[in-house]
Each structure stands twice: as C-alpha cells, then as structure tokens.
Design a protein around this motif. Structure first.
Motif, PDB file in Angstrom:
ATOM      1  N   VAL A  95       0.792  -1.294   0.556  1.00 26.25           N
ATOM      2  CA  VAL A  95       0.172   0.023   0.313  1.00 26.25           C
ATOM      3  C   VAL A  95       0.565   0.657  -0.229  1.00 26.25           C
ATOM      4  O   VAL A  95       1.867   1.409   0.798  1.00 26.25           O
ATOM      5  CB  VAL A  95      -1.091  -0.274   1.175  1.00 26.25           C
ATOM      6  N   THR A  96       0.083   2.488  -0.660  1.00 24.94           N
ATOM      7  CA  THR A  96       1.326   3.532  -0.004  1.00 24.94           C
ATOM      8  C   THR A  96       0.205   4.763   1.099  1.00 24.94           C
ATOM      9  O   THR A  96      -0.884   4.284   0.913  1.00 24.94           O
ATOM     10  CB  THR A  96       0.875   4.625  -1.312  1.00 24.94           C
ATOM     11  N   THR A  97       1.033   5.164   1.469  1.00 23.41           N
ATOM     12  CA  THR A  97       0.890   5.778   2.814  1.00 23.41           C
ATOM     13  C   THR A  97       0.839   7.462   2.169  1.00 23.41           C
ATOM     14  O   THR A  97       1.597   7.866   0.983  1.00 23.41           O
ATOM     15  CB  THR A  97       1.899   5.569   3.983  1.00 23.41           C
ATOM     16  N   VAL A  98      -0.586   7.817   2.769  1.00 21.89           N
ATOM     17  CA  VAL A  98      -0.449   9.759   2.457  1.00 21.89           C
ATOM     18  C   VAL A  98      -0.438  10.093   3.870  1.00 21.89           C
ATOM     19  O   VAL A  98      -1.971   9.723   4.439  1.00 21.89           O
ATOM     20  CB  VAL A  98      -1.829   9.347   1.116  1.00 21.89           C
ATOM     21  N   GLN A  99       0.234  10.829   3.906  1.00 27.08           N
ATOM     22  CA  GLN A  99      -0.231  11.501   5.118  1.00 27.08           C
ATOM     23  C   GLN A  99      -0.384  13.310   4.558  1.00 27.08           C
ATOM     24  O   GLN A  99       0.395  14.361   4.311  1.00 27.08           O
ATOM     25  CB  GLN A  99       0.765  11.389   5.850  1.00 27.08           C
ATOM     26  N   ALA A 100      -1.222  14.323   5.734  1.00 24.61           N
ATOM     27  CA  ALA A 100      -1.387  15.117   5.226  1.00 24.61           C
ATOM     28  C   ALA A 100      -1.227  16.190   6.674  1.00 24.61           C
ATOM     29  O   ALA A 100      -1.664  15.381   7.770  1.00 24.61           O
ATOM     30  CB  ALA A 100      -2.848  15.912   5.244  1.00 24.61           C
TER      31      ALA A 100
END
Length: 140
Positions: A95-100
C-alpha cells in the motif's frame, strides 16, 4: 492531538501521487513545493540511503485564500506554511501511505481566533481530499 492525518491507498506509488495532486486541487490547494526525498538521498548519500526510505515525496500544498487569512492574522504563521502532504511507499509495502499535516497544530501555537478559523477550514479541505482518496485501488 495527532499532528498528521494518515491514510493508506491500494495504488502504486506513481498513481497515488497523481491522485493526491488531483484531490488537493479539487479541494482548493495548489502545490508550491515538491521534495523528492528518495532522489535527494540518492544524490547526497547514495542509493543505499535512498532505499531505506523507499519512494517518498513531500508536497507543499497551499490554499491561497487561507494562507492570506493566516498571514494577515499572524505574520509568523508563514513559518508553518505551506501544509505538507507526504506520499510514501516502502519497497516491500503493498500500500501507499498518504499523510497531511493536521492544521490544528497551528492553533497550538497561537491564541488567535482567526488562526483557529483558518485551521478549521484548512483541516476540512485536507480531510475531504484524503477522504476522496480512501478506498481507491488501481482497478478503479
């Protein structure tokens, strides 16, 4: 309070980067800066160092109207702008992690009601972008 909003997506890294850019734009954010951490580490420290972080991109996202409101209310808020968004994927991950960044971190450093309002609005827009990304996979 957690300083980051984090999701994972079942997209290849490159596709996740494209989708993140689209959803940021759909929610009023442009990308002012871009740091390819993997490429920088590879250039400065060698491929082994780059491999330890995998694919890793930091986007400096900015909503101009919100930035103007924050800077007008408190010029020092420029130290916390733009809002960083990270897209990362370890070589062995599926999976690819996306963080803001959680814009509420600004409020922790300011007592200004105007900053609270900006943080609330920015937070709603960033959460909407992340929400649109959740559940995406490469078959869609």
């Amino acid at each position: 309070m957690n300083y980051a909003h984090t999701i994972t997506v079942s997209l290849p890294y490159e596709e996740a980067v494209t989708k993140v850019r689209q959803e940021l734009a759909n929610n009023g954010f442009g990308v002012l800066t871009e740091i390819d951490v993997h490429a920088t580490l590879e250039t400065k420290l060698g491929s082994e160092s780059a491999q330890t972080v995998g694919d890793y991109l930091i986007l400096g996202a900015c909503n101009p109207a919100l930035a103007q409101q924050a800077l007008t209310a408190e010029p020092d808020m420029g130290l916390l702008l733009p809002c960083n968004v990270v897209i990362r994927r370890d070589r062995s991950a599926n999976v690819t992690t996306v963080q803001a960044i959680n814009p509420q971190t600004m409020v922790q450093l300011s007592n200004s009601p105007a900053i609270q309002a900006v943080a609330d609005t920015a937070d709603a827009h960033l959460l909407a972008a992340l929400s649109a990304l959740e559940g995406l996979d490469s078959s869609k």
